[in-house]
Design a protein around this motif. Structure first.
Motif, short mmCIF file in Angstrom:
data_model
loop_
_atom_site.label_atom_id
_atom_site.label_comp_id
_atom_site.label_asym_id
_atom_site.label_seq_id
_atom_site.Cartn_x
_atom_site.Cartn_y
_atom_site.Cartn_z
N SER A 181 -12.85 -77.43 -17.22
CA SER A 181 -12.49 -76.44 -16.43
C SER A 181 -11.48 -78.01 -14.72
O SER A 181 -12.14 -77.63 -13.44
CB SER A 181 -13.37 -76.07 -15.17
OG SER A 181 -14.82 -77.11 -15.54
N GLY A 182 -11.42 -79.02 -15.44
CA GLY A 182 -11.19 -80.40 -14.37
C GLY A 182 -9.45 -80.12 -14.90
O GLY A 182 -9.43 -81.39 -14.27
N VAL A 183 -8.58 -79.36 -15.30
CA VAL A 183 -7.15 -80.06 -14.84
C VAL A 183 -6.30 -79.25 -13.09
O VAL A 183 -7.18 -78.04 -12.83
CB VAL A 183 -6.38 -79.16 -15.77
CG1 VAL A 183 -5.42 -79.41 -15.47
CG2 VAL A 183 -7.18 -80.07 -17.50
N PHE A 184 -6.32 -80.29 -12.78
CA PHE A 184 -5.68 -79.81 -11.32
C PHE A 184 -3.92 -79.62 -11.38
O PHE A 184 -3.61 -78.05 -11.32
CB PHE A 184 -4.74 -81.06 -10.46
CG PHE A 184 -4.09 -80.61 -9.36
CD1 PHE A 184 -5.47 -80.41 -8.24
CD2 PHE A 184 -2.79 -81.00 -9.40
CE1 PHE A 184 -4.47 -80.13 -7.22
CE2 PHE A 184 -2.80 -80.79 -8.35
CZ PHE A 184 -3.29 -80.62 -7.30
N LEU A 185 -3.46 -79.48 -12.91
CA LEU A 185 -2.36 -79.31 -13.30
C LEU A 185 -1.58 -79.64 -14.44
O LEU A 185 -2.29 -79.94 -15.20
CB LEU A 185 -0.70 -79.83 -12.42
CG LEU A 185 1.23 -80.01 -12.63
CD1 LEU A 185 0.70 -78.18 -12.27
CD2 LEU A 185 1.82 -80.90 -12.05
N VAL A 186 -0.90 -78.10 -15.48
CA VAL A 186 -0.46 -78.07 -16.30
C VAL A 186 0.65 -78.02 -16.89
O VAL A 186 1.04 -77.16 -15.26
CB VAL A 186 -1.41 -77.63 -17.31
CG1 VAL A 186 -1.31 -75.50 -16.63
CG2 VAL A 186 -1.50 -77.72 -18.54
N LYS A 187 1.44 -78.38 -17.04
CA LYS A 187 3.24 -77.83 -17.34
C LYS A 187 3.65 -77.69 -18.79
O LYS A 187 3.91 -78.64 -19.09
CB LYS A 187 3.65 -79.82 -16.86
CG LYS A 187 5.04 -79.29 -16.57
CD LYS A 187 5.98 -80.28 -16.74
CE LYS A 187 5.83 -80.98 -18.55
NZ LYS A 187 6.50 -79.83 -19.18
N PRO A 188 3.00 -76.17 -19.07
CA PRO A 188 3.85 -75.61 -20.91
C PRO A 188 4.79 -75.66 -20.40
O PRO A 188 5.61 -75.27 -19.38
CB PRO A 188 2.66 -74.84 -20.77
CG PRO A 188 2.39 -74.05 -19.28
CD PRO A 188 2.74 -75.45 -18.06
N SER A 189 5.74 -75.60 -21.56
CA SER A 189 6.91 -75.27 -21.82
C SER A 189 7.62 -73.07 -21.93
O SER A 189 5.75 -73.39 -22.35
CB SER A 189 7.93 -75.82 -22.84
OG SER A 189 7.09 -75.20 -24.33
N LEU A 190 8.10 -72.88 -22.23
CA LEU A 190 8.12 -71.64 -22.22
C LEU A 190 7.32 -71.62 -23.07
O LEU A 190 6.66 -70.83 -24.16
CB LEU A 190 9.58 -71.41 -22.02
CG LEU A 190 9.48 -69.38 -22.70
CD1 LEU A 190 7.99 -68.16 -21.30
CD2 LEU A 190 10.62 -68.57 -22.16
N SER A 191 7.55 -72.50 -25.16
CA SER A 191 7.65 -72.02 -25.82
C SER A 191 6.19 -72.34 -25.75
O SER A 191 5.05 -71.97 -26.68
CB SER A 191 8.64 -73.39 -26.53
OG SER A 191 8.56 -74.14 -26.58
N GLU A 192 5.87 -73.28 -24.90
CA GLU A 192 3.94 -73.43 -25.32
C GLU A 192 3.43 -72.79 -25.22
O GLU A 192 2.32 -72.32 -25.20
CB GLU A 192 4.24 -75.02 -24.93
CG GLU A 192 5.21 -76.11 -25.37
CD GLU A 192 4.67 -77.26 -24.96
OE1 GLU A 192 5.23 -78.57 -25.66
OE2 GLU A 192 4.65 -77.78 -23.44
N LEU A 193 3.78 -72.21 -23.84
CA LEU A 193 3.01 -71.25 -22.74
C LEU A 193 2.98 -70.10 -23.65
O LEU A 193 1.85 -68.90 -24.01
CB LEU A 193 4.13 -71.16 -21.77
CG LEU A 193 2.89 -69.80 -20.88
CD1 LEU A 193 1.58 -69.99 -20.67
CD2 LEU A 193 3.52 -69.26 -19.51
N ARG A 194 4.48 -69.35 -25.17
CA ARG A 194 3.96 -68.24 -25.61
C ARG A 194 2.89 -68.30 -26.63
O ARG A 194 1.97 -67.75 -27.17
CB ARG A 194 5.81 -68.24 -26.59
CG ARG A 194 6.37 -67.39 -24.94
CD ARG A 194 7.97 -67.43 -25.74
NE ARG A 194 8.51 -66.43 -25.07
CZ ARG A 194 9.71 -66.60 -24.80
NH1 ARG A 194 10.69 -67.81 -25.57
NH2 ARG A 194 10.90 -65.83 -24.42
N ALA A 195 3.10 -69.25 -27.19
CA ALA A 195 2.12 -70.35 -28.47
C ALA A 195 0.93 -70.05 -27.53
O ALA A 195 -0.10 -69.33 -28.37
CB ALA A 195 2.22 -71.49 -28.98
N PHE A 196 -0.18 -70.31 -26.58
CA PHE A 196 -0.71 -70.56 -26.67
C PHE A 196 -1.71 -68.50 -26.02
O PHE A 196 -2.21 -68.94 -26.18
CB PHE A 196 -0.89 -71.22 -25.25
CG PHE A 196 -2.51 -71.29 -24.22
CD1 PHE A 196 -2.91 -71.97 -24.91
CD2 PHE A 196 -2.50 -70.32 -22.39
CE1 PHE A 196 -4.00 -71.75 -23.66
CE2 PHE A 196 -3.88 -70.06 -22.46
CZ PHE A 196 -4.46 -71.10 -22.44
N THR A 197 -0.64 -68.00 -25.39
CA THR A 197 -1.33 -66.40 -25.61
C THR A 197 -0.65 -65.62 -26.09
O THR A 197 -1.32 -64.73 -26.49
CB THR A 197 -0.20 -66.41 -23.77
OG1 THR A 197 1.36 -66.03 -24.26
CG2 THR A 197 -0.85 -66.93 -22.54
#
Length: 311
Positions: A181-197
């Motif tokens: 819970s220590g992240v202020f800002l995260v910057k995924p690309s769309l492909s990274e967000l797709r892989a994450f979700t």
């Protein structure tokens, strides 16, 4: 450990970025290249390079070893960056980008890099227990040997020391980094967000909802999703900002995301509101696309493009 600089970066798997151009690529033939460049690379290193161009200083913390590590340190000196290496036994890797003129295509090759020993990882953690800065950028892939929750552990240490943590990674680095819970800002690309979700995320609404769930879960306070030629999206608890990409001559995609992040963090460290910092990121990402090879964004291009973001 205090550097007296507001921003610091960490790159756990840096690389010597080699780039050159050829007329045409043929299998089984020796091809002569030109326009050769050697640059220090890796997410956090690239962020520090752009911040230096913008007039700031962001000390680079990074694993380095072997013949590649010695060459890497030399390249950092050429860019006049503040070095904070963490010694390892393995050799720093090399990443290669080849531009083919005939096909107007860019080919990018990289390797896994060295394996980090338990002792080397422990040395990294020991450093960050006492590191003092206002902003810490954790960027790049996790090397072999480093645990999946490496970024979450580092983010917790930094946040406890008063830093705002910015995360830019993929795969297990992204998933593990958001497990705390220590992240202020995260910057995924769309492909990274797709892989994450694990979702297709085919519409702006889908993307915004996925980013909103990350914020609601407490994984990060803000999510900036870079969408390549479609621009970027910023989501927070009380904001949703969607900006289109700027139309520029495309020469290389290398470092566009890192340039985006560097300009955004530099603006935030200067006290700008996050929406305004987001516009700086859009301008810097476009500026990087205009630069061939591994050149990254240039301040003159960022300054010229910034008014086009609507800011």
């Amino acid at each position: 450990m205090a550097d007296n600089f507001p921003i610091a970066t960490l790159t756990l798997n840096p690389a010597i970025d080699l780039s050159f151009a050829v007329d045409r690529i043929y299998p089984l033939h020796k091809m002569r290249g030109d326009s050769e460049r050697h640059d220090p690379g890796g997410g956090g290193i690239n962020v520090s390079r752009v911040i230096a161009r913008l007039g700031g200083t962001a000390p680079c913390h990074y694993f380095a070893g072997g013949p590649g590590g010695a060459a890497f340190d030399h390249l950092l000196d050429r860019h006049q960056l503040v070095k904070r290496p963490i010694p390892i036994c393995g050799s720093t890797r090399i990443s290669t980008t080849v531009y083919e003129r005939a096909g107007d295509a860019e080919y990018r090759f990289t390797t896994d890099g060295p394996e980090i020993s338990p002792g080397e990882w422990a040395a990294c953690l020991e450093r960050f227990r006492s590191l003092r800065c206002s902003w810490l950028v954790l960027s790049g892939t996790l090397p072999r040997g480093v645990p999946d929750n490496a970024y979450a552990e580092l983010a917790a240490m930094a946040a406890a020391n008063g830093a705002k943590v910015v995360l830019d990674s993929s795969g297990r680095g992204l998933a593990g980094g958001l497990s705390g819970s220590g992240v202020f800002l995260v910057k995924p690309s769309l492909s990274e967000l797709r892989a994450f979700t694990g979702e297709d995320l085919s519409t702006d609404r889908d993307i915004a909802q996925a980013a909103g769930r990350m914020v609601a879960a407490g994984s990060a306070r803000h999510v900036a999703v870079t969408l390549g030629a479609d621009g970027a999206l910023l989501v927070g608890e009380d904001r949703h900002v969607r900006l289109p990409a700027l139309e520029v001559e495309r020469r290389s995609a290398v470092g566009a995301g890192d340039s985006f992040l560097a300009a955004m963090v530099f603006a935030l460290s200067g006290g700008r509101a996050i929406e305004e910092a987001f516009r700086h990121g859009i301008a810097a990402g476009a500026a990087a696309v205009m630069t061939p090879g591994t050149g990254l964004a240039e301040p003159r291009d960022i300054e010229r493009l910034l008014p086009l973001t609507g800011g």
